[in-house]
Write a protein that holds these residues in place. Structure first.
Motif, PDB file in Angstrom:
ATOM      1  N   ARG A  73       2.509   9.646  -5.688  1.00  0.00           N
ATOM      2  CA  ARG A  73       3.107  10.966  -5.470  1.00  0.00           C
ATOM      3  C   ARG A  73       4.089  11.309  -6.585  1.00  0.00           C
ATOM      4  O   ARG A  73       4.187  12.459  -7.016  1.00  0.00           O
TER       5      ARG A  73
ATOM      6  N   HIS B  87       0.839  -1.209   0.000  1.00  0.00           N
ATOM      7  CA  HIS B  87       0.000   0.000   0.000  1.00  0.00           C
ATOM      8  C   HIS B  87       0.871   1.254   0.000  1.00  0.00           C
ATOM      9  O   HIS B  87       0.608   2.213  -0.740  1.00  0.00           O
TER      10      HIS B  87
ATOM     11  N   ALA C 281       1.266   4.313  -2.800  1.00  0.00           N
ATOM     12  CA  ALA C 281       1.059   5.712  -2.423  1.00  0.00           C
ATOM     13  C   ALA C 281       2.247   6.571  -2.878  1.00  0.00           C
ATOM     14  O   ALA C 281       2.067   7.677  -3.396  1.00  0.00           O
ATOM     15  N   GLU C 282       3.460   6.056  -2.707  1.00  0.00           N
ATOM     16  CA  GLU C 282       4.648   6.788  -3.151  1.00  0.00           C
ATOM     17  C   GLU C 282       4.688   6.885  -4.677  1.00  0.00           C
ATOM     18  O   GLU C 282       5.051   7.930  -5.234  1.00  0.00           O
TER      19      GLU C 282
ATOM     20  N   HIS D 129      -5.664   1.891   1.175  1.00  0.00           N
ATOM     21  CA  HIS D 129      -4.887   2.736   0.265  1.00  0.00           C
ATOM     22  C   HIS D 129      -4.858   4.178   0.771  1.00  0.00           C
ATOM     23  O   HIS D 129      -3.806   4.823   0.801  1.00  0.00           O
ATOM     24  N   GLN D 130      -6.031   4.684   1.165  1.00  0.00           N
ATOM     25  CA  GLN D 130      -6.090   6.059   1.669  1.00  0.00           C
ATOM     26  C   GLN D 130      -5.300   6.202   2.960  1.00  0.00           C
ATOM     27  O   GLN D 130      -4.611   7.212   3.162  1.00  0.00           O
TER      28      GLN D 130
ATOM     29  N   GLY E 256      -1.789   6.797   2.349  1.00  0.00           N
ATOM     30  CA  GLY E 256      -1.423   8.085   1.763  1.00  0.00           C
ATOM     31  C   GLY E 256      -1.862   8.298   0.331  1.00  0.00           C
ATOM     32  O   GLY E 256      -1.619   9.361  -0.239  1.00  0.00           O
ATOM     33  N   SER E 257      -2.512   7.307  -0.279  1.00  0.00           N
ATOM     34  CA  SER E 257      -3.007   7.485  -1.651  1.00  0.00           C
ATOM     35  C   SER E 257      -4.189   8.448  -1.648  1.00  0.00           C
ATOM     36  O   SER E 257      -5.003   8.451  -0.717  1.00  0.00           O
TER      37      SER E 257
END
Length: 244
Positions: A90, A82, A86-87, A107-108, A111-112
Motif C-alpha cells: 500500500r 503477510h 500488504a502494508e 497474501h490476497q 490485503g495484497s
C-alpha cells in the motif's frame, strides 16, 4: 546501525521494490512446506502426486490430495508477515510488485493486490478440454469435478512438476525484478527454478537483494543482506523502521 535499520534505509530509498515469497512465510501460518508434507497425506510423497502423469493415471487420488490441501489452507489465516507485506504494498502502490511461489492465496487474504502467482493457486481450476480457468474458492468439489461448459475433467490450476510457468506472469515478474531498486526474498528454499533465478537476475542488474529466512540457502551467497529469523517477526520490525 542494526541490520534491520540498514535494510529499512535501502527500502526507504528504493523507488521500485519487488518481493519474492516462498513456502516459509506460510509455514508460520501452520501450512507445511510442500516438501515438509512428507507422510502427512496417507504416507504418500506429495511430489509424486503433483505431476501431469499422476493426474492422467489416477485423477481421483490427485483430486483427493488437492481437496486435502484446499481444506488445510482454508482453515489457516495470514500471519503478521503477510500483513506487513500488504502494508508495504500500500505504501509503494504501483511501484511495488509481490511475486509468490505459494498457491495458498494468503497474501490476497492479508490485503495484497495484483499478486503474481508463479505456480497458480489451489482455488482455481482449469478445464482439460476447453482450457478455461474458473475460481472455485469456497466451493466443495466432487471427487472428479467437470467443466460446466464442455463436460471435460477439471484439474487444479497449479503448475505441476514438469510444466512451464504461465508466461505472462513470469514475464511480468522478470520485468519487475529487472527494474527494481531492491528485492526482498522471503521464506524461499531457493531450490525451485526458474523462480529462484530471479535472485540472480536482480544481482546481475545491481539490485540489492535482502533475504529473510530461518536459515541460509543456496542463494545466500548472492544476497547483500541476510536477516535470519521468522518472517512474521522480521517483516513487521522492518515495516516499523520505515518512514510512515
Amino acid at each position: 546501525m542494526s541490520d534491520i535499520e540498514t535494510v529499512a534505509e535501502i527500502l526507504s530509498r528504493s523507488k521500485r521494490t519487488a518481493v519474492l515469497t516462498g513456502a516459509g512465510i506460510s509455514a508460520e501460518s501452520g501450512i507445511p512446506t510442500f516438501r515438509g508434507l512428507g507422510g502427512l497425506w496417507n504416507g504418500r510423497d506429495p511430489m509424486s502426486l503433483a505431476t501431469p502423469e499422476a493426474f492422467a493415471s489416477d485423477p481421483a487420488t490427485v483430486w483427493e490430495f488437492y481437496r486435502f490441501r484446499r481444506d488445510l489452507v482454508a482453515r489457516s489465516e495470514p500471519n503478521p508477515g503477510h500483513f506487513a507485506l500488504a502494508e508495504l504494498g500500500r505504501r509503494y502502490s504501483s511501484n511495488f510488485t509481490l511475486i509468490t511461489q505459494n498457491v495458498d492465496r494468503l497474501h490476497q487474504r492479508a490485503g495484497s493486490v495484483d499478486v503474481l502467482e508463479l505456480h497458480g493457486n489451489l482455488f482455481d481450476v482449469r478445464c482439460t478440454g476447453c482450457r478455461q480457468t474458473f475460481d472455485r474458492d469456497g466451493v466443495e468439489l466432487p471427487p472428479l469435478p467437470r467443466c460446466d461448459d464442455c463436460g471435460a475433467l477439471l484439474r487444479p490450476a497449479v503448475v505441476w512438476f514438469g510444466e512451464s510457468l504461465p508466461q505472462d506472469v513470469w514475464q511480468r515478474a522478470e520485468r519487475a525484478v529487472e527494474q527494481a531498486d531492491a528485492l526482498l526474498v522471503v521464506g524461499t528454499s531457493a531450490l525451485v527454478y526458474p523462480a529462484a533465478g530471479l535472485v540472480l537476475t536482480a544481482a546481475e542488474h545491481g539490485c540489492p537483494v535482502i533475504e529473510i529466512n530461518l536459515e541460509t540457502t543456496a542463494l545466500s551467497q548472492f544476497v547483500d543482506h541476510a536477516l535470519l529469523g521468522k518472517s512474521g517477526e522480521i517483516l513487521p520490525q522492518l515495516l516499523a523502521s520505515l518512514p510512515a
